[in-house]
Design a protein around this motif. Structure first.
Motif, PDB file in Angstrom:
ATOM      1  N   TYR A  17       0.798  -1.359  -0.003  1.00  0.00           N
ATOM      2  CA  TYR A  17       0.039   0.090  -0.042  1.00  0.00           C
ATOM      3  C   TYR A  17       1.103   1.172   0.048  1.00  0.00           C
ATOM      4  O   TYR A  17       0.726   2.253  -0.868  1.00  0.00           O
ATOM      5  N   LYS A  18       1.951   1.240   1.063  1.00  0.00           N
ATOM      6  CA  LYS A  18       2.819   2.435   0.892  1.00  0.00           C
ATOM      7  C   LYS A  18       3.517   2.644  -0.476  1.00  0.00           C
ATOM      8  O   LYS A  18       3.892   3.765  -0.617  1.00  0.00           O
ATOM      9  N   ARG A  20       2.499   1.789  -3.349  1.00  0.00           N
ATOM     10  CA  ARG A  20       1.729   2.300  -4.247  1.00  0.00           C
ATOM     11  C   ARG A  20       1.331   3.821  -4.135  1.00  0.00           C
ATOM     12  O   ARG A  20       1.307   4.841  -5.092  1.00  0.00           O
ATOM     13  N   LYS A  21       1.234   4.437  -2.830  1.00  0.00           N
ATOM     14  CA  LYS A  21       1.001   5.660  -2.515  1.00  0.00           C
ATOM     15  C   LYS A  21       2.371   6.427  -2.959  1.00  0.00           C
ATOM     16  O   LYS A  21       2.314   7.806  -3.440  1.00  0.00           O
ATOM     17  N   ARG A  31      -5.271  13.181  -7.533  1.00  0.00           N
ATOM     18  CA  ARG A  31      -6.029  12.473  -6.686  1.00  0.00           C
ATOM     19  C   ARG A  31      -7.388  12.906  -6.793  1.00  0.00           C
ATOM     20  O   ARG A  31      -7.764  14.346  -7.032  1.00  0.00           O
TER      21      ARG A  31
END
Length: 68
Positions: A17-18, A20-21, A31
């Motif tokens: 997740y990190k 991807r961010k 965003r």
């Protein structure tokens, strides 16, 4: 034993997740941000049709029933 496995899976998911961010920040992709100033589209109420009244069945007169 299952608890340890969950811990490892959670760590792996968080790391992905990190990553991807971080990739999103580096690419500079915008965003999706909901704007408060734009009003939401109001739903129109469906037009109601008038109720159809049913004709009441004609009951046999009491006199005829009493005669029989």
């Amino acid at each position: 034993m299952g608890k340890q496995l969950n811990k490892v899976i959670k760590r792996r998911r968080l790391k992905a997740y990190k990553d991807r961010k971080k990739a999103l920040v580096k690419s500079g992709a915008a965003r999706k941000v909901a704007s408060k100033s734009e009003p939401k589209a109001a739903k129109k109420a469906a037009a109601k049709k008038p109720a159809v009244k049913k004709a009441k069945p004609v009951a046999a007169p009491i006199e005829e029933v009493a005669a029989e």
